[in-house]
Design a protein around this motif. Structure first.
Motif: not given
Length: 409
Positions: A62-63, A69-70, A82-89
């Motif tokens: 889920t984006v 993200v992009f 991976g960083e976008a996952y860390l921030t919850g994006a």
């Protein structure tokens, strides 16, 4: 258990506070969006993005914040992803399953026609991450000196931080499977009464204790002061202080002669440019007729060649300076630089996927205790991502782990 997406605490995680911006980011984000959509449309996943579901059906992603993200993906590739996952994006209900689909297709996520441009966009390993003698201890401390109490929360009682060996018996408890792995390595290297053993990379003392229980004398070396302290406590508690010494020492500084040299998942931290030094050191320390037993995480040779010198999410957040060899690379380096040859090897990558599954479940189940040690919500997401990312590599078959026996022939 899943982790609720949480934005990082301001100032606590440099680079994660703000989203990359500017004209260059706008262009790279647009390119990243097109490449991402092109890839996921043909993959067995279900990506929820801007009110639609993309993919042929499978593990969900889920984006939440597509622009972020992009932007991160465009500017920093898989590090940014991976960083976008860390921030919850973005998030995934079953993170391992989603990442496993990506890992299985890793060589083709970017069209091969564009892979020639890899060198123009791929981040290179910074000079500060070179595993030289004057830098390696700090690099090792980044991970292994985090907290002994943290590792105790998700490892089994043996405190083994490497793949266990189940041999098809998934009902086996993790501690028994870990000791099975250690015992096999001791068996193939002939460790027994009177054997002089050098262990490169102490862990928390389990291998040294089991070697000593066979009557061996052991010198174990580590660059982690936290590991040294706890290993010494465990060795003393087991009654083997007279047989085992644990030293803070670089493998390049060891002297002496040993009947067996053992090293479990330490070569990954050696660094590509120092593989010849590492194997030459082992060669020079082995007594006539001695054997070396190495447990190593491996990647495909073509991918190793394509990614050498690169800087990854794992390098940035987990293992600075690390790089995985291939089976062929070990053969080539030992043949070219040493008198050692591989005389036996056993692969058990599926067992690593199972080991990581158990570590991740234990870690998530004790999330409150992790927080109690002073680690924040972003660290929890980082560590979960690390364990799932690693497990996906083994579950997809992209990564493997082997025990390798080296002898002079």
């Amino acid at each position: 258990m899943t982790l609720t997406p949480t934005r990082p605490t301001p100032g606590a995680w440099p680079g994660l506070d703000g989203v990359p911006g500017g004209p260059r980011t706008a262009v790279s984000a647009a390119v990243a969006r097109r490449l991402f959509l092109s890839a996921v449309r043909r993959l067995p996943v279900s990506v929820s993005l801007e009110g639609r579901v993309i993919g042929t059906g499978g593990p969900t992603m889920t984006v939440h914040r597509p622009d972020e993200v992009f932007a991160r993906l465009g500017r920093d590739g898989l590090i940014g992803f991976g960083e976008a996952y860390l921030t919850g994006a973005w998030d995934a209900e079953d993170l391992t399953s989603f990442l496993t689909v990506l890992a299985a297709d890793i060589a083709d996520l970017v069209p091969r026609s564009l892979q020639r441009l890899r060198g123009l966009v791929q981040h290179r390993m910074p000079h500060s991450d070179r595993t030289t003698k004057d830098q390696t201890r700090e690099l090792i401390a980044h991970h292994y000196d985090l907290s002994n109490d943290l590792f105790r929360l998700f490892l089994d009682e043996s405190l083994s931080y490497s793949s266990a060996m189940f041999e098809g018996d998934l009902d086996l408890d993790l501690a028994t499977a870990q000791r099975r792995k250690i015992d096999r390595l001791l068996d193939v290297t002939g460790v027994g009464e009177g054997t002089r053993v050098l262990e490169i990379g102490t862990g928390w003392g389990e291998l040294a204790n089991r070697a000593a229980s066979r009557g061996a004398t052991v010198r174990s070396i580590t660059l982690s002061s936290e590991q040294q302290a706890l290993a010494r406590v465990r060795i003393e508690a087991a009654g083997f202080s007279d047989r085992v010494q644990v030293d803070l020492c670089d493998y390049r500084d060891v002297e002496g002669e040993y009947d067996a040299v053992l090293s479990v998942e330490m070569i990954e931290a050696v660094g590509l440019e120092f593989w010849p030094t590492y194997f030459s050191a082992i060669d020079g320390l082995l007594a006539p007729g001695g054997r070396a037993g190495i447990q190593a995480i491996l990647m495909p040779h073509d991918r190793m060649l394509a990614t050498r010198g690169s800087y990854t999410w794992i390098n940035k957040y987990i293992f600075p300076g690390g790089f995985l060899p291939s089976a062929e690379a070990i053969d080539e380096v030992t043949t070219e630089h040493t008198r050692l040859r591989v005389t036996d090897r056993l692969a058990f990558g599926a067992d690593y996927a199972e080991t990581l599954r158990r570590w991740d479940e234990a870690f998530l189940s004790r999330a409150d205790e992790v927080r109690g040690l002073g680690f924040d919500a972003t660290f929890l997401r980082m560590w979960h991502f690390y364990l799932c990312y690693s497990r996906a590599g083994f579950a997809s078959g992209y990564l493997d782990v082997e025990q390798v026996l080296l002898e002079r022939v």
